[in-house]
Write a protein that holds these residues in place. Sequence first.
Motif, PDB file in Angstrom:
ATOM      1  N   LEU A  78       0.905  -1.701   0.375  1.00 28.65           N
ATOM      2  CA  LEU A  78      -0.216  -0.071  -0.416  1.00 28.65           C
ATOM      3  C   LEU A  78       0.776   1.309  -0.105  1.00 28.65           C
ATOM      4  O   LEU A  78       0.066   2.032  -0.200  1.00 28.65           O
ATOM      5  CB  LEU A  78      -1.005  -0.015   0.450  1.00 28.65           C
ATOM      6  CG  LEU A  78      -2.010  -1.371   0.941  1.00 28.65           C
ATOM      7  CD1 LEU A  78      -2.853  -1.233   2.518  1.00 28.65           C
ATOM      8  CD2 LEU A  78      -2.842  -1.174   0.477  1.00 28.65           C
ATOM      9  N   CYS A  79       2.391   1.292  -0.023  1.00 34.57           N
ATOM     10  CA  CYS A  79       2.913   2.202  -0.409  1.00 34.57           C
ATOM     11  C   CYS A  79       3.075   2.638  -1.315  1.00 34.57           C
ATOM     12  O   CYS A  79       4.795   3.355  -1.490  1.00 34.57           O
ATOM     13  CB  CYS A  79       4.383   1.983   1.020  1.00 34.57           C
ATOM     14  SG  CYS A  79       4.906   0.774   1.087  1.00 34.57           S
ATOM     15  N   LEU A  80       2.864   2.212  -2.155  1.00 28.36           N
ATOM     16  CA  LEU A  80       3.163   2.361  -3.708  1.00 28.36           C
ATOM     17  C   LEU A  80       1.584   2.171  -4.523  1.00 28.36           C
ATOM     18  O   LEU A  80       1.070   1.309  -4.150  1.00 28.36           O
ATOM     19  CB  LEU A  80       4.040   1.024  -4.577  1.00 28.36           C
ATOM     20  CG  LEU A  80       5.668   0.900  -4.297  1.00 28.36           C
ATOM     21  CD1 LEU A  80       5.857  -0.027  -4.495  1.00 28.36           C
ATOM     22  CD2 LEU A  80       6.702   2.783  -4.169  1.00 28.36           C
ATOM     23  N   VAL A  81       0.949   3.019  -5.279  1.00 26.73           N
ATOM     24  CA  VAL A  81       0.542   3.047  -6.282  1.00 26.73           C
ATOM     25  C   VAL A  81       1.209   3.206  -7.944  1.00 26.73           C
ATOM     26  O   VAL A  81       1.629   4.534  -7.707  1.00 26.73           O
ATOM     27  CB  VAL A  81      -0.430   4.271  -5.486  1.00 26.73           C
ATOM     28  CG1 VAL A  81       0.052   5.798  -5.763  1.00 26.73           C
ATOM     29  CG2 VAL A  81      -1.731   4.616  -7.061  1.00 26.73           C
ATOM     30  N   ASP A  82       1.039   2.373  -8.631  1.00 25.84           N
ATOM     31  CA  ASP A  82       0.721   3.154 -10.340  1.00 25.84           C
ATOM     32  C   ASP A  82       0.367   4.620 -10.862  1.00 25.84           C
ATOM     33  O   ASP A  82      -0.864   4.802 -10.155  1.00 25.84           O
ATOM     34  CB  ASP A  82       0.548   2.200 -10.752  1.00 25.84           C
ATOM     35  CG  ASP A  82       0.979   0.507 -11.090  1.00 25.84           C
ATOM     36  OD1 ASP A  82       1.951  -0.040 -10.429  1.00 25.84           O
ATOM     37  OD2 ASP A  82       0.226  -0.079 -11.096  1.00 25.84           O
ATOM     38  N   ASP A  83       1.985   4.761 -11.411  1.00 22.76           N
ATOM     39  CA  ASP A  83       1.518   6.422 -11.671  1.00 22.76           C
ATOM     40  C   ASP A  83       1.119   7.317 -10.851  1.00 22.76           C
ATOM     41  O   ASP A  83       0.247   8.420 -11.331  1.00 22.76           O
ATOM     42  CB  ASP A  83       0.212   6.532 -13.198  1.00 22.76           C
ATOM     43  CG  ASP A  83       0.788   5.394 -14.006  1.00 22.76           C
ATOM     44  OD1 ASP A  83       1.729   5.018 -14.336  1.00 22.76           O
ATOM     45  OD2 ASP A  83      -0.348   4.505 -14.396  1.00 22.76           O
ATOM     46  N   GLY A  84       1.281   7.204  -9.779  1.00 22.18           N
ATOM     47  CA  GLY A  84       1.008   8.450  -8.960  1.00 22.18           C
ATOM     48  C   GLY A  84       2.007   8.392  -7.921  1.00 22.18           C
ATOM     49  O   GLY A  84       3.191   8.069  -8.056  1.00 22.18           O
ATOM     50  N   LEU A  85       2.240   9.148  -6.380  1.00 23.76           N
ATOM     51  CA  LEU A  85       3.065  10.021  -5.977  1.00 23.76           C
ATOM     52  C   LEU A  85       3.993   9.065  -4.405  1.00 23.76           C
ATOM     53  O   LEU A  85       2.303   9.074  -4.149  1.00 23.76           O
ATOM     54  CB  LEU A  85       3.264  11.162  -6.186  1.00 23.76           C
ATOM     55  CG  LEU A  85       3.978  11.886  -6.909  1.00 23.76           C
ATOM     56  CD1 LEU A  85       3.249  12.221  -7.769  1.00 23.76           C
ATOM     57  CD2 LEU A  85       4.333  13.618  -6.567  1.00 23.76           C
ATOM     58  N   THR A  86       4.388   8.809  -4.151  1.00 20.42           N
ATOM     59  CA  THR A  86       4.823   8.093  -3.060  1.00 20.42           C
ATOM     60  C   THR A  86       5.684   8.785  -2.105  1.00 20.42           C
ATOM     61  O   THR A  86       6.859   9.192  -2.844  1.00 20.42           O
ATOM     62  CB  THR A  86       5.817   6.228  -2.883  1.00 20.42           C
ATOM     63  OG1 THR A  86       5.461   5.281  -3.810  1.00 20.42           O
ATOM     64  CG2 THR A  86       6.534   6.198  -1.589  1.00 20.42           C
ATOM     65  N   ILE A  87       5.267   9.633  -0.843  1.00 23.46           N
ATOM     66  CA  ILE A  87       5.718  10.795  -0.193  1.00 23.46           C
ATOM     67  C   ILE A  87       6.401   9.339   1.015  1.00 23.46           C
ATOM     68  O   ILE A  87       5.999   8.361   1.342  1.00 23.46           O
ATOM     69  CB  ILE A  87       5.116  11.651   1.147  1.00 23.46           C
ATOM     70  CG1 ILE A  87       3.973  12.182   0.056  1.00 23.46           C
ATOM     71  CG2 ILE A  87       5.483  11.782   1.933  1.00 23.46           C
ATOM     72  CD1 ILE A  87       3.371  13.100   0.626  1.00 23.46           C
ATOM     73  N   ASP A  88       7.768   8.764   0.454  1.00 25.74           N
ATOM     74  CA  ASP A  88       8.637   8.248   1.474  1.00 25.74           C
ATOM     75  C   ASP A  88       9.549   9.228   2.100  1.00 25.74           C
ATOM     76  O   ASP A  88      10.574   9.869   2.583  1.00 25.74           O
ATOM     77  CB  ASP A  88       9.956   8.043   0.150  1.00 25.74           C
ATOM     78  CG  ASP A  88      11.017   6.536   0.741  1.00 25.74           C
ATOM     79  OD1 ASP A  88      11.093   6.527   1.841  1.00 25.74           O
ATOM     80  OD2 ASP A  88      11.523   6.131   0.024  1.00 25.74           O
ATOM     81  N   LEU A  89       9.375   8.565   3.618  1.00 26.52           N
ATOM     82  CA  LEU A  89       9.596   9.189   5.123  1.00 26.52           C
ATOM     83  C   LEU A  89      10.939   8.382   5.499  1.00 26.52           C
ATOM     84  O   LEU A  89      11.792   9.214   6.754  1.00 26.52           O
ATOM     85  CB  LEU A  89       8.660   8.642   6.152  1.00 26.52           C
ATOM     86  CG  LEU A  89       7.275   9.412   5.568  1.00 26.52           C
ATOM     87  CD1 LEU A  89       6.096   9.958   6.993  1.00 26.52           C
ATOM     88  CD2 LEU A  89       7.070  10.901   5.366  1.00 26.52           C
ATOM     89  N   SER A  90      11.688   7.432   4.456  1.00 25.90           N
ATOM     90  CA  SER A  90      12.957   7.547   4.785  1.00 25.90           C
ATOM     91  C   SER A  90      14.098   7.809   5.148  1.00 25.90           C
ATOM     92  O   SER A  90      15.057   7.708   6.133  1.00 25.90           O
ATOM     93  CB  SER A  90      13.409   5.459   3.898  1.00 25.90           C
ATOM     94  OG  SER A  90      13.580   7.267   2.561  1.00 25.90           O
ATOM     95  N   PRO A  91      14.162   9.150   4.224  1.00 23.59           N
ATOM     96  CA  PRO A  91      15.031  10.368   5.339  1.00 23.59           C
ATOM     97  C   PRO A  91      14.982  10.649   6.712  1.00 23.59           C
ATOM     98  O   PRO A  91      15.632  11.084   7.152  1.00 23.59           O
ATOM     99  CB  PRO A  91      15.320  11.544   4.332  1.00 23.59           C
ATOM    100  CG  PRO A  91      14.372  10.704   3.128  1.00 23.59           C
ATOM    101  CD  PRO A  91      13.136  10.171   3.882  1.00 23.59           C
TER     102      PRO A  91
END
Length: 461
Positions: A78-91
């Motif tokens: 659920l942390c990925l969506v095709d053609d959308g944007l993932t806000i990645d908090l890993s930093p």
Amino acid sequence: MDGTTLEGMRTALRGPVIGPKDPDYHQARKIYNAMIDREPAAIVRCTDAADVMDAVDFIRDHGLELAVRGGGHSGPGLCLVDDGLTIDLSPMRWVRVDPAAKTARVGGGSVLGDLDHASHAFGLATPAGIMSTTGVGGLTLGGGHGYLTRKYGLTVDNLLSADVVLADGSFVTASETENPDLFWALRGGGGNFGIVTSFDVRLHPVHTVGVAITVWPVDSTREVLRWYRDFLPQAPEDLYGFFALLAVPPGPPFPEEIHGHKMCGVVWCWTGDLDRLEETLAPVNEPGRPAFHFTAPMPYPALQTMFDELIPAGLQWYWRGSFFDRITDEAIDVHLKYGENLPTDLSTMHLYPVDGAAHKVGADDTAWAYRDAVWSGVIAGIDPDPANAQTIKQWAVDYWDELQPYSMGGSYVNFLGAGEGQDRVKATYRDHYDRLAEIKRIYDPHNLFHANQNIEPAKER
């Protein structure tokens, strides 16, 4: 998303915005479950809360699809969506411990290993999971259980406050005294209400724990589960033990003669006096002599990392979960059937206890809706080979289907599988669902945060 929009986002944010033409794109879109292969338009790596606020504004104003990634352990991806944007908090991986107050502030991109490492230096810990690579954010927002749950409750029972970026791009703090309705919803309601950029958690005195692993031949499953279902709920809350069906992995501490054998077993954690560990676990011989029984004192973070190498990122996964208030003889027959027919060496079933201290919190005090559950179960088909993806999925689904009549109906939200549908989400929240939907209407009326086990906003009255 066209190139102009992508460049606009890069200008707006401090953190990197990784698009499909960037050399690190394919690595950036990988998550823990390799069965998930989605291609977002971009991965937005936010460095701080301000970046998250700007990213939410940009995504909302451009009508883009949004997913949120903390640790990337989401089984359904659920942390990925095709053609959308993932806000990645890993930093945003950081932990600050206040040893005097016995609290920690944890960045939204942190994993459990970060929290365990920082708090262990002060002889402290909080209940959260059984693997150090799990994201703090996703685990906590779903409720969170782990080795310390019988002693100290769920992860959300130890959540003191959270900093949250809402769908309108604003920043708020949620606690018992600030935005208490949002705080209630965050404690089990998943990622439906905003993006948590930091968590404040209560810590408890935990340093060296007693660890034990006991396994019996899989054909002893009936005797072992009948013993386990009676023994553990009556045991001191210092004792935690999750039941598992497994193929014995090839390595220590297991002797070579049982490597690869199908077994049933219990992984134990003891937070009491270490001198009493052997005495406490003496009853493990009652259902029959174990094929292997191992005990050792261990620093708590070492226990949390024990399975990291066995099931690393990049494997094929399919899982489903259920809550149980009892383990019936009929359910035990189902466990035996599927335990004898594990489809791969890594496929497994776990029953995690969620009683003890977790039962001392009121049924309506948090969004977690199953305070009367005694076990949280998960069936996980796992294998490195993509060719076996359908096999492990079918085994998990068939097992779950046969077991479901003996369950409580719902599941720990973090154990819901892909595509189980809205009825399963509602079953997971029981009569809390309508209250959650009302809170969703207040904080995310247009359902911007919907790439999750979604709670739909209540309609305007």
